[in-house]
Design an enzyme around this catalytic site. Structure first.
Site, PDB file in Angstrom:
ATOM      1  CB  SER A  95      20.481  -1.768   6.448  1.00 51.44           C
ATOM      2  OG  SER A  95      20.255  -1.656   5.083  1.00 51.44           O
ATOM      3  CG  HIS A 118      22.815  -4.993   2.485  1.00 49.67           C
ATOM      4  ND1 HIS A 118      21.665  -5.741   2.625  1.00 49.67           N
ATOM      5  CD2 HIS A 118      22.505  -3.751   2.866  1.00 49.67           C
ATOM      6  CE1 HIS A 118      20.706  -4.958   3.080  1.00 49.67           C
ATOM      7  NE2 HIS A 118      21.174  -3.741   3.226  1.00 49.67           N
ATOM      8  CG  HIS A 156      18.060  -2.568  -1.374  1.00 51.69           C
ATOM      9  ND1 HIS A 156      19.350  -2.949  -1.073  1.00 51.69           N
ATOM     10  CD2 HIS A 156      17.377  -2.601  -0.205  1.00 51.69           C
ATOM     11  CE1 HIS A 156      19.444  -3.208   0.223  1.00 51.69           C
ATOM     12  NE2 HIS A 156      18.263  -3.008   0.779  1.00 51.69           N
ATOM     13  CE1 TYR A 187      19.998   1.184  -2.331  1.00 55.16           C
ATOM     14  CE2 TYR A 187      17.882   0.804  -1.282  1.00 55.16           C
ATOM     15  CZ  TYR A 187      19.254   0.747  -1.257  1.00 55.16           C
ATOM     16  OH  TYR A 187      19.888   0.225  -0.165  1.00 55.16           O
ATOM     17  CD  GLU A 188      21.887  -2.631  -4.083  1.00 54.14           C
ATOM     18  OE1 GLU A 188      23.013  -3.085  -4.322  1.00 54.14           O
ATOM     19  OE2 GLU A 188      21.071  -3.211  -3.332  1.00 54.14           O
ATOM     20  CB  ALA A 205      17.266  -0.664   8.561  1.00 58.48           C
ATOM     21  CG  MET A 255      14.370   2.835   0.755  1.00 62.63           C
ATOM     22  SD  MET A 255      15.973   3.586   0.504  1.00 62.63           S
ATOM     23  CE  MET A 255      15.752   5.160   1.362  1.00 62.63           C
ATOM     24  CB  SER A 256      14.044  -3.721   1.450  1.00 64.12           C
ATOM     25  OG  SER A 256      13.781  -3.745   2.842  1.00 64.12           O
ATOM     26  CG  ASN A 260      15.793   6.651  10.428  1.00 70.86           C
ATOM     27  OD1 ASN A 260      16.186   5.577   9.957  1.00 70.86           O
ATOM     28  ND2 ASN A 260      14.877   7.395   9.845  1.00 70.86           N
ATOM     29  CG  HIS A 264      23.728   3.678   5.018  1.00 70.33           C
ATOM     30  ND1 HIS A 264      22.597   2.876   4.929  1.00 70.33           N
ATOM     31  CD2 HIS A 264      24.786   2.839   4.879  1.00 70.33           C
ATOM     32  CE1 HIS A 264      22.979   1.611   4.751  1.00 70.33           C
ATOM     33  NE2 HIS A 264      24.296   1.557   4.711  1.00 70.33           N
TER      34      HIS A 264
END
Ligand code: HPA
Length: 281
Positions: free
Chosen positions: A33, A64, A86, A88-89, A116, A220-221, A244, A256
């Site tokens: 990201s 992306h 990902h 989560y998609e 990220a 998350m990846s 962050n 985001h």
């Protein structure tokens, strides 16, 4: 009729890419990201939208963009994935890892995977680049789930049902990354990346728990791509951009847009780092 198996699907994708350019990439680079702008560094680029590649999954996330770019950087033949998908998609594991399988079939023997991440270690300020030394997979699933596919083996000792993950993040590649960072005048801390499924960011209690487990980064990846890369015998370098402080580490609310903004700010340092690493891989 049964659907073609993943190996056949990945082979079809690689064959299509082979019709677009004769370049045989040696290093695959997956951009996380906010880091997609690195794709513009590729020299003599052939840009292929994911939508044109048979069986390739499409990213639904802002930041992306969804192009595979083949060419050279610092004289090294590369295949750069501008954007990833990902879990989560809603993508299945074999879709999340499909591009990594294709990169290997194209000829890549090294994978640079970037992301990220939230900084669990309070010493990581937003904008810090970190070399991943190890990971903790708390996504509740595993990318190598399902029948083993030995045809994906890229080395004589890979493609196994059970495979080692104790040296998943190559010490040699990390050493090359440290050397490159040093030559550019900054230091590259190492960290342990803990993967969650997402898409919600974590709670402060989760982050405290993850710190106790030994994690210094959260995201998350990455872990699933690294698992299949190791299944195939690829050498892996993982780089996190801390966008962050993780939940509760600072008082700030995570969003985001911040992730994307920090990516833009660090773009030139990130680009310089990868460009300096590539000739030494
Ligand atoms: N948590 C999980 N994933 C992330 C974060 C975070 O704080 N920042 C960027 N990706």
């Amino acid at each position: 009729m049964t659907a073609p198996d993943i190996f056949s699907q990945a082979s079809a994708a690689a064959a299509y890419i082979g019709t677009q350019t004769p370049l045989v990439p040696r290093v695959g680079i997956i951009l996380g990201s906010g880091l997609g702008a690195f794709g513009t560094q590729v020299v003599d680029a052939t840009t292929i939208p994911y939508s044109a590649i048979p069986n390739f999954p499409q990213s639904t996330v802002e930041g992306h963009s969804g192009n595979l770019i083949l060419g050279t950087i610092a004289g090294v033949p590369v295949a750069v994935m501008q954007g990833r998908v990902h879990a989560y998609e809603g993508y299945a594991m074999n879709q999340v890892t499909f591009p990594t399988r294709v990169l290997a079939l194209l000829g890549c023997n090294t994978l640079i995977v970037t992301n990220a991440a939230g900084g669990i270690d309070p010493a990581y300020r937003p904008g810090t680049l970190v070399a991943i030394s190890d990971h903790i997979n708390l996504t509740g699933t595993n990318a190598a789930l399902g029948p083993n596919e030995p045809r994906f083996a890229r080395t004589p000792t890979s493609g196994l049902r059970f495979f080692d993950m104790s040296t998943a993040y190559s010490a040699d590649l990390r050493a090359a990354a440290h050397k490159a960072a040093e030559s550019l005048g900054f230091s590259l801390p190492e960290g342990v990346y803990l993967a969650v499924l997402g898409p919600s960011f974590e709670t402060p209690a989760e982050i405290r728990a993850f710190a106790t487990l030994g994690a210094t980064l959260v995201g998350m990846s990455t872990v699933h791509e690294v698992i299949v890369a190791r299944h195939m015998g690829l050498e892996v370098l993982g780089l996190s951009l801390v966008t962050n402080s993780a939940a509760g580490v600072s008082a700030e609310i995570i969003n985001h847009e911040e992730v994307m903004e920090i990516g833009r700010q660090v773009e030139s340092r990130f680009t310089a780092l990868i460009t300096a690493i590539l000739p030494n891989l």
